[in-house]
Design an enzyme around this catalytic site. Structure first.
Site, PDB file in Angstrom:
ATOM      1  N   THR A 101       0.833  -1.203   0.000  1.00 29.71           N
ATOM      2  CA  THR A 101       0.000   0.000   0.000  1.00 29.71           C
ATOM      3  C   THR A 101       0.864   1.249   0.000  1.00 29.71           C
ATOM      4  O   THR A 101       2.089   1.167   0.095  1.00 29.71           O
ATOM      5  CB  THR A 101      -0.938   0.010   1.214  1.00 29.71           C
ATOM      6  N   CYS A 102       0.215   2.386  -0.052  1.00 27.83           N
ATOM      7  CA  CYS A 102       0.842   3.698  -0.187  1.00 27.83           C
ATOM      8  C   CYS A 102       2.102   3.860   0.652  1.00 27.83           C
ATOM      9  O   CYS A 102       2.116   3.519   1.834  1.00 27.83           O
ATOM     10  CB  CYS A 102      -0.156   4.789   0.173  1.00 27.83           C
ATOM     11  N   SER A 103       3.070   4.347   0.025  1.00 24.46           N
ATOM     12  CA  SER A 103       4.439   4.620   0.444  1.00 24.46           C
ATOM     13  C   SER A 103       5.291   3.348   0.501  1.00 24.46           C
ATOM     14  O   SER A 103       6.511   3.435   0.476  1.00 24.46           O
ATOM     15  CB  SER A 103       4.535   5.437   1.729  1.00 24.46           C
ATOM     16  N   GLY A 104       4.691   2.183   0.556  1.00 27.88           N
ATOM     17  CA  GLY A 104       5.460   0.934   0.533  1.00 27.88           C
ATOM     18  C   GLY A 104       6.283   0.778  -0.735  1.00 27.88           C
ATOM     19  O   GLY A 104       7.496   0.539  -0.659  1.00 27.88           O
TER      20      GLY A 104
END
Length: 75
Positions: A12-15
């Protein structure tokens, strides 16, 4: 020169961005990294980060259920 593959699908986001930053540090200048991700935020995050870090975003290709970002590490 064949690109290294970084499969970030399912993150998910930023991963995907954090994984890309970490992997790019291990590459030599001029090497290619192909990042696979299905996170929609990466469509904005990865190009912005490449520009900020000085890397070249060679290509962005939509695939069936994810995006492929081809990034060249700055010389």
């Amino acid at each position: 020169m064949a690109a290294k593959i970084l499969d970030c699908r399912g993150m998910t986001c930023s991963g995907p961005l954090m994984a890309t930053v970490k992997r790019m540090k291990r590459l030599r200048p001029g090497q290619l990294l192909e990042v696979w991700t299905d996170d929609l935020a990466a469509e904005f995050d990865l190009p912005a980060w490449c520009q900020e870090a000085g890397h070249t975003l060679v290509a962005v290709e939509p695939r069936e259920d994810y995006y492929s970002f081809l990034i060249k590490k700055k010389e």
